[in-house]
Motif scaffolding. Structure first.
Motif, PDB file in Angstrom:
ATOM      1  N   THR A 277       0.824  -1.212   0.000  1.00  0.00           N
ATOM      2  CA  THR A 277       0.000   0.000   0.000  1.00  0.00           C
ATOM      3  C   THR A 277       0.854   1.256   0.000  1.00  0.00           C
ATOM      4  N   GLN A 278       1.898   1.270   0.839  1.00  0.00           N
ATOM      5  CA  GLN A 278       2.714   2.478   0.922  1.00  0.00           C
ATOM      6  C   GLN A 278       3.465   2.749  -0.375  1.00  0.00           C
ATOM      7  N   LEU A 279       3.725   1.694  -1.155  1.00  0.00           N
ATOM      8  CA  LEU A 279       4.396   1.911  -2.424  1.00  0.00           C
ATOM      9  C   LEU A 279       3.431   2.440  -3.481  1.00  0.00           C
ATOM     10  N   VAL A 280       2.178   1.991  -3.442  1.00  0.00           N
ATOM     11  CA  VAL A 280       1.188   2.523  -4.375  1.00  0.00           C
ATOM     12  C   VAL A 280       1.068   4.026  -4.178  1.00  0.00           C
ATOM     13  N   ALA A 281       1.010   4.448  -2.920  1.00  0.00           N
ATOM     14  CA  ALA A 281       0.892   5.875  -2.617  1.00  0.00           C
ATOM     15  C   ALA A 281       2.175   6.614  -2.969  1.00  0.00           C
ATOM     16  N   ALA A 282       3.319   6.032  -2.601  1.00  0.00           N
ATOM     17  CA  ALA A 282       4.594   6.707  -2.822  1.00  0.00           C
ATOM     18  C   ALA A 282       4.912   6.855  -4.303  1.00  0.00           C
ATOM     19  N   PHE A 283       4.484   5.886  -5.105  1.00  0.00           N
ATOM     20  CA  PHE A 283       4.850   5.925  -6.515  1.00  0.00           C
ATOM     21  C   PHE A 283       3.726   6.456  -7.407  1.00  0.00           C
ATOM     22  N   LEU A 291      -1.558   9.318 -15.669  1.00  0.00           N
ATOM     23  CA  LEU A 291      -2.721  10.136 -15.328  1.00  0.00           C
ATOM     24  C   LEU A 291      -3.006  11.166 -16.415  1.00  0.00           C
ATOM     25  N   ASP A 292      -1.961  11.641 -17.097  1.00  0.00           N
ATOM     26  CA  ASP A 292      -2.124  12.660 -18.131  1.00  0.00           C
ATOM     27  C   ASP A 292      -2.152  12.080 -19.540  1.00  0.00           C
ATOM     28  N   ILE A 317      -5.303  -1.639 -10.855  1.00  0.00           N
ATOM     29  CA  ILE A 317      -4.478  -0.499 -10.455  1.00  0.00           C
ATOM     30  C   ILE A 317      -4.853   0.732 -11.262  1.00  0.00           C
ATOM     31  N   LEU A 318      -5.139   0.558 -12.558  1.00  0.00           N
ATOM     32  CA  LEU A 318      -5.560   1.696 -13.379  1.00  0.00           C
ATOM     33  C   LEU A 318      -6.874   2.277 -12.864  1.00  0.00           C
ATOM     34  N   ARG A 319      -7.767   1.388 -12.417  1.00  0.00           N
ATOM     35  CA  ARG A 319      -9.026   1.889 -11.823  1.00  0.00           C
ATOM     36  C   ARG A 319      -8.723   2.673 -10.559  1.00  0.00           C
ATOM     37  N   ASP A 320      -7.798   2.164  -9.734  1.00  0.00           N
ATOM     38  CA  ASP A 320      -7.431   2.867  -8.502  1.00  0.00           C
ATOM     39  C   ASP A 320      -6.834   4.238  -8.799  1.00  0.00           C
ATOM     40  N   LEU A 321      -6.101   4.333  -9.918  1.00  0.00           N
ATOM     41  CA  LEU A 321      -5.507   5.613 -10.298  1.00  0.00           C
ATOM     42  C   LEU A 321      -6.536   6.562 -10.903  1.00  0.00           C
ATOM     43  N   GLY A 322      -7.693   6.026 -11.255  1.00  0.00           N
ATOM     44  CA  GLY A 322      -8.753   6.876 -11.789  1.00  0.00           C
ATOM     45  C   GLY A 322      -8.640   7.146 -13.276  1.00  0.00           C
ATOM     46  N   VAL A 323      -7.901   6.312 -14.012  1.00  0.00           N
ATOM     47  CA  VAL A 323      -7.736   6.577 -15.441  1.00  0.00           C
ATOM     48  C   VAL A 323      -8.398   5.521 -16.322  1.00  0.00           C
ATOM     49  N   ALA A 324      -8.856   4.445 -15.731  1.00  0.00           N
ATOM     50  CA  ALA A 324      -9.383   3.330 -16.523  1.00  0.00           C
ATOM     51  C   ALA A 324     -10.586   3.738 -17.366  1.00  0.00           C
ATOM     52  N   GLU A 325     -11.378   4.680 -16.858  1.00  0.00           N
ATOM     53  CA  GLU A 325     -12.602   5.047 -17.565  1.00  0.00           C
ATOM     54  C   GLU A 325     -12.452   6.333 -18.369  1.00  0.00           C
TER      55      GLU A 325
END
Length: 434
Positions: A277-283, A291-292, A317-325
Motif C-alpha cells: 500500500t505504501q508503495l502505491v501511494a509513494a509511486f 494520469l495525463d 491499479i488503473l481503476r485505482d488511479l482513476g484513469v481506466a474510464e
C-alpha cells in the motif's frame, strides 16, 4: 506439506560471494484471496533474482491451515525449516507474503538469519532500481513508512551514497530499536526535498502541455516487455532485461507515427499483484504520466501462464488511479515469439477478432507496424474549421499556425490578417496559450 521448486539460480559473484537465500511461499488454506502457489512461487523467485548479489538456494511452497500469530508457521515446520537453512548455509529467508513485526522478530531469533517479507523485498528492489532523484526519494519515504512499524530495523541507509535499503546487508542490517523521532525527522526532510523535486517536475509537465503532442503511456505487469517495446519504437537504451522491476522511473521520448503524427511515448514502472500500500501511494507521482495520457497501451506478456491474472491486476491499479474510464486504451499481446507456433496462430486469430487488441513481438518487430497505425487512428481527434484574426505584427502566432500545418487560407485586411484554420481542440488550446 512442502513442495520444492526448480533448482536454485546463481547470483552474480562478488568479492564476498552472493548471499544465499531461501524463498518461501506460505499457501494459507484460510486465506480467501490466496493465489495459485506454483506461479506465485515462480514470481517470488524472480523477485529475489532481481536483487544483485543474491543467490536463491532453494524455493518452497509451505502449506498451512492458518497463519500462527507469533511465528507464522507451526513449531514442527519451523524446526524442519531451520534444519534446511543450516544445510543450505542460508543467510536470508524471503517470505512471499505479509509478515508482522512480531513474527519477523521471532522467526529471525528461531532461525538465526535475516528475514524479509514481500513488502521488504520489493522495497529493496525499488531502492536498487530507482534512477532519478524523485524515484530515490519516493523509495526512501516508502521505506521509512515500512520501517516505522517495525522497531527492529535500522534507518542508517539514508546516509549511504548508493542504492539499497540495508535490509539485506550493510550498516542497516543490525537488529536495533528504531528511533521514531529520528525517523519522523527523516520523513520531514525527505518530504521537503521531494516537494522541490515534484515542483520542478510539475513545471516540466506544464511545459509539455504547451506542446501539442499527445502522450502515449506504456503500462503493464512488470516484465511484460514494455521497455523492450519502448526501445524498439524509440531507439532509446532504457534498461530492458528479463527481470522484474527493470524500469522504475518513467522515461519519455518523441516518436513519429506512420501517418506523420508525433507523440510522446512514456515507459512506466511495471505493476505487480499485492503491491504494498505504501508503495502505491509513494509511486503515484512516478505514474503521473499515465494520469495525463491521451492513450494507454496495455502491454501483456501473452506467453505467461498467468497472463489473464496479470492483466486483471493492471486494470485494477488503473481503476485505482482513476484513469481506466477516462483514457482510451489498446491492448498489446507481447512476446509472441515465445509462444508455440500453433498457439501463436490461434492468438493472432483471436486478436484480429477483437477491437483494439494486437499480437506483437517487441523483440522481432512482429505486429508493431499495425499497432502503431492503430495508435495513430485512436489519437486522430476530430478537427473543426474556424477563422483566426491576427494583427499584422503578430508574426509569432502566425508562424506557429503554419508550422502546425493547419492553415487552409489566408487573407490580408486593413491592419489584420484573417486565416482559415482546420485544427483539433488540443491545437486550439495550445494556440490560445501562446
Amino acid at each position: 506439506m512442502t513442495e520444492t521448486s526448480t533448482p536454485a539460480r546463481d547470483g552474480d559473484a562478488t568479492a564476498k560471494g552472493p548471499m544465499r537465500a531461501l524463498v518461501l511461499h506460505p499457501d494459507i488454506k484460510s486465506d480467501r484471496d490466496r493465489r495459485d502457489p506454483g506461479p506465485a512461487l515462480e514470481e517470488a523467485v524472480a523477485l529475489a533474482a532481481a536483487l544483485p548479489d543474491l543467490e536463491v538456494a532453494e524455493a518452497q511452497v509451505v502449506r498451512l491451515p492458518k497463519a500462527q500469530p507469533g511465528l507464522l508457521f507451526g513449531s514442527g515446520k519451523i524446526a524442519e525449516l531451520k534444519e534446511r537453512i543450516t544445510e543450505l548455509e542460508v543467510g536470508l529467508v524471503l517470505i512471499d507474503g505479509p509478515v508482522t513485526p512480531v513474527q519477523q522478530r521471532n522467526l529471525e531469533k528461531e532461525w538465526g538469519v535475516k528475514l524479509l517479507d514481500r513488502t521488504g523485498l520489493i522495497l529493496e528492489i525499488f531502492a536498487d532500481r530507482a534512477a532519478t532523484r524523485e524515484g530515490v526519494l519516493q523509495v526512501e519515504l516508502a521505506a521509512l513508512s515500512y520501517q516505522r512499524t517495525r522497531l527492529v530495523r535500522a534507518w542508517t541507509h539514508l546516509e549511504r551514497q548508493r542504492g539499497g535499503l540495508g535490509f539485506v546487508g550493510g550498516p542497516g542490517e543490525t537488529q536495533i530499536e528504531a528511533d521514531r523521532r529520528a525517523i519522523d525527522e527523516a520523513v520531514t526532510r525527505i518530504r521537503r526535498q521531494l516537494a522541490k523535486v515534484v515542483k520542478t517536475r510539475e513545471l516540466h509537465r506544464k511545459a509539455r502541455k504547451k506542446v501539442p503532442y499527445p502522450v502515449v503511456a506504456l503500462v503493464g505487469y512488470t516484465n511484460a516487455g514494455k521497455s523492450t517495446l519502448f526501445n524498439h519504437l524509440t531507439g532509446a537504451e532504457v534498461m530492458a532485461k528479463d527481470m522484474l522491476f527493470a524500469t522504475l522511473d518513467p522515461t519519455m521520448r518523441a516518436v513519429a507515427l506512420p501517418d506523420g503524427t508525433e507523440v510522446i511515448l512514456s515507459d512506466t514502472v511495471g505493476f505487480i499483484s499485492d503491491l504494498p500500500t505504501q508503495l502505491v501511494a509513494a509511486f503515484r507521482a512516478t505514474l503521473e504520466e499515465v494520469l495525463d495520457a491521451d492513450l494507454i497501451v496495455h502491454v501483456r506478456d501473452i506467453s505467461h501462464a498467468e497472463t489473464e491474472e496479470q492483466a486483471s491486476d493492471v486494470r485494477a491499479i488503473l481503476r485505482d488511479l482513476g484513469v481506466a474510464e477516462t483514457a482510451p486504451m489498446i491492448e498489446v499481446w507481447n512476446k509472441m515469439d515465445r509462444v508455440a507456433p500453433e498457439a501463436a496462430e490461434a492468438l493472432r486469430a483471436m486478436a484480429a477478432r477483437r477491437e483494439g487488441v494486437f499480437a506483437v513481438s517487441a523483440l522481432t518487430g512482429e505486429g508493431v507496424a499495425e499497432m502503431l497505425s492503430a495508435v495513430g487512428e485512436t489519437l486522430s481527434p476530430p478537427r473543426h474549421r474556424t477563422e483566426v484574426v491576427l494583427p499584422h505584427g503578430d508574426g509569432r502566432r502566425r508562424a506557429w499556425l503554419f508550422a502546425q500545418g493547419v492553415v487552409e487560407g489566408e487573407a490580408a485586411g486593413e491592419g489584420e490578417t484573417r486565416l482559415n484554420v482546420h485544427w483539433t481542440d488540443r491545437q486550439a488550446q495550445a494556440f490560445r496559450r501562446l
